[in-house]
Every structure is written in C-alpha cells, then in structure tokens.
Design a protein around this motif. Structure first.
Motif, PDB file in Angstrom:
ATOM      1  N   LEU A  15       0.830  -1.201   0.000  1.00  0.00           N
ATOM      2  CA  LEU A  15       0.000   0.000   0.000  1.00  0.00           C
ATOM      3  C   LEU A  15       0.862   1.247   0.000  1.00  0.00           C
ATOM      4  N   TRP A  16       1.912   1.248   0.804  1.00  0.00           N
ATOM      5  CA  TRP A  16       2.810   2.391   0.831  1.00  0.00           C
ATOM      6  C   TRP A  16       3.572   2.519  -0.484  1.00  0.00           C
ATOM      7  N   SER A  21       3.210   6.319  -1.305  1.00  0.00           N
ATOM      8  CA  SER A  21       4.509   6.977  -1.440  1.00  0.00           C
ATOM      9  C   SER A  21       4.497   8.177  -2.389  1.00  0.00           C
ATOM     10  N   PRO A  22       3.683   8.192  -3.462  1.00  0.00           N
ATOM     11  CA  PRO A  22       3.645   9.405  -4.293  1.00  0.00           C
ATOM     12  C   PRO A  22       3.149  10.641  -3.549  1.00  0.00           C
ATOM     13  N   HIS A  23       2.501  10.456  -2.416  1.00  0.00           N
ATOM     14  CA  HIS A  23       1.961  11.569  -1.639  1.00  0.00           C
ATOM     15  C   HIS A  23       2.769  11.797  -0.366  1.00  0.00           C
ATOM     16  N   THR A  93      -8.945  10.168  -0.750  1.00  0.00           N
ATOM     17  CA  THR A  93      -9.809  10.136  -1.927  1.00  0.00           C
ATOM     18  C   THR A  93      -9.007   9.961  -3.213  1.00  0.00           C
ATOM     19  N   ARG A  94      -7.794  10.529  -3.270  1.00  0.00           N
ATOM     20  CA  ARG A  94      -6.945  10.349  -4.445  1.00  0.00           C
ATOM     21  C   ARG A  94      -6.497   8.895  -4.575  1.00  0.00           C
ATOM     22  N   VAL A  95      -6.087   8.306  -3.468  1.00  0.00           N
ATOM     23  CA  VAL A  95      -5.684   6.901  -3.482  1.00  0.00           C
ATOM     24  C   VAL A  95      -6.864   6.004  -3.853  1.00  0.00           C
TER      25      VAL A  95
END
Length: 292
Positions: A15-16, A21-23, A93-95
C-alpha cells in the motif's frame, strides 16, 4: 498473531509502495500537523494549572496575558485539526480513485474465463463496499491511530511533568482495560471480513435473481427468491449487529477504566490535601488532563 503479521505487513508495504509513497510530501505535512495537535493538547492542563496559580497569586501580568495564550494554543490546535482532516481526505480520496481505476483496468484486461468466474454484481460490489472499507481504514489510520496517539503522548507527558507518582497510579488501570479492548478489536476484524464477503454474496444474489426474474415468474418461484433474499439480508444484519455489540462494549470498558483511574488519583489527592502537603489548586491541571 503469526498469520496476522504474515497477511498484514506485506499488504501495508505494498500500500505504501504503490499508492501512498507518491503523496509522501502531503503525508509529511499531515504528520507535522498531528504533532502540533498532540503538543497543543498537552499544553491544556499546564495552562489550566498556570491560570489557577495566577489567580492565587493575584498576578496581574499573568491574568492579562493568560487569555491571549489560551486563544493562541486553542487556535493552533483548531487549525491543525482542520488542516490534518483536509489533507488526509485529499490523500485518501486520491488513493481511492487511483485504486478503483487500476482495478477497472485489470478487469478490462483480464481474460473472459477469469471474468466468468464471478457475476457482474460481485465485480461492481468491489468498487463500492470494498473500497468503502479501504477508505475508512486509511482515514482511521490518520485520525484515530496517529492523531489520538499523538494526543495521548502529549497528555501523558503533561501528567508526568506535573506529578509522576499520580501518573504511575493512574497507569495501573491500563493493563486491565487493554486486554479486553484487544480481544474486541480482533473480533471486530473477523466480523468485518465476514460482513464484507456476505455483502458481496448478497449483491450477487439480488442481481442474478433480478436478471432471471422472467424465468422465476414462469415457474412461480417468487416465494423461493424472496426467502433466499430475506435470509441473505438477515445474515448481513446479524453480522452488523455483532460488530455493533462489540463496539458497544468499548465505551463501558473505557468509562469504567477511566473511573478507576480518576478515583485512585482523587484518593491520593485527598490524602495529600488533608495532610497539608499540597493545596487543591496544585492538582487542578492534573485532574483536567486526566479527564481529557
């Protein structure tokens, strides 16, 4: 515990690696805001104690600047809570949207044999119920786990600074409450997984029965379909009740455990005050922190 670690840790790492990780920049800001919330929460009892001390000394300077300090601390905590909530929801919400798009892409690229193993309703359910659980879990990691832990650390630090002996007495009740809470948490995880599976099966059942309703009417099977749907929906209801009952046990445990801690502290405070060692004003900040 071995199975839990084997299942959970790799999933958290994935998940990370793939989604969170992009965030990392936004998440770093969230951690800073959570630290501000914990620190400002820990200042509350110190401010209360300082205010009562100023009242006793009739300190005009402290009385003048005290309200301003309170406003600053509460404002920092309020805006930190707001920023943490907004940024957390932005990342979650982005994920969620990225994961849903990736899932849809995998389904479109999958071969027909794999798609034929499950009904369209079961696949559709993954975009709704399954992701609702994922979104709730990600949100709770930030709002419940990290933020509440930071607040707890701040309050415990304040308690230890004001009176280490009383803090030790209050902490004696923690092991008695932690065990039952841990067992309730494990039960909730099991019930949540079963509920998710049952809701998917129920959605598939309803979708398939509605698609074949013409044939069912031809053979007068309406009663049979109604019975199956009622049984499936009642199974979901029973699982939800299990989860609700388990969560309902948490509040009494926390209240009773906190009551024992407060009662023990009040007994020691009363003994010290009656013996003339301390005054009631010396413990106002401590009791306020304990109640928080």
């Amino acid at each position: 515990m071995a199975r839990l670690k084997g299942d959970t840790i790799p999933l958290l790492r994935r998940l990370w690696r793939e989604w969170l990780s992009p965030h990392r920049g936004t998440l770093a800001v969230v951690l800073v805001l959570i630290a501000l919330v914990g620190a400002s929460t820990g200042l509350y009892p110190a401010l209360i104690k300082g205010a009562f001390d100023a009242f006793d000394r009739k300190d005009a300077g402290a009385l003048a600047y005290g309200p301003l300090i309170v406003i600053v601390v509460t404002s920092v905590r309020g805006f930190a809570l707001f920023g943490q909530t907004v940024l957390t929801n932005r990342v979650v919400t982005r994920v969620e949207a990225d994961m849903q798009a990736a899932l849809y892409g995998h389904l479109i690229d999958a071969d027909l044999a794999q798609l034929g193993r499950e009904s369209p309703a079961a696949f559709t359910q993954r975009f709704t119920t399954d992701f609702a659980f994922i979104k709730e879990a990600l949100t709770r990691i930030s709002t419940v786990l990290l933020r509440d832990v930071a607040m707890l650390v701040g309050l415990v630090a304040a308690l230890i600074w004001m009176d280490p002996v009383l803090t030790l007495v209050a902490a004696v009740t923690v092991p008695f409450v932690a065990g039952p809470i841990g067992r309730i948490g494990k039960k909730l995880r099991r019930v949540s997984t079963t509920t998710q599976e049952q809701m998917g099966a129920t959605a598939s059942l309803i979708s398939e029965s509605l698609q074949g309703v013409r044939i069912a009417k031809t053979y007068a099977m309406e009663g049979y379909l109604k019975g199956r749907a009622a049984d499936a929906l009642d199974s979901v209801r029973r699982l939800k009740m299990k989860a609700a009952n388990a969560r309902g046990r948490l509040d009494p445990l926390l209240e009773v455990g906190g009551g024992f801690a407060v009662a023990a502290v009040l007994m020691l405070v009363g003994q010290r005050v009656m013996a003339g060692e301390r005054t009631v004003g010396d413990f106002t900040g401590y009791v306020a922190a304990l109640l928080l």
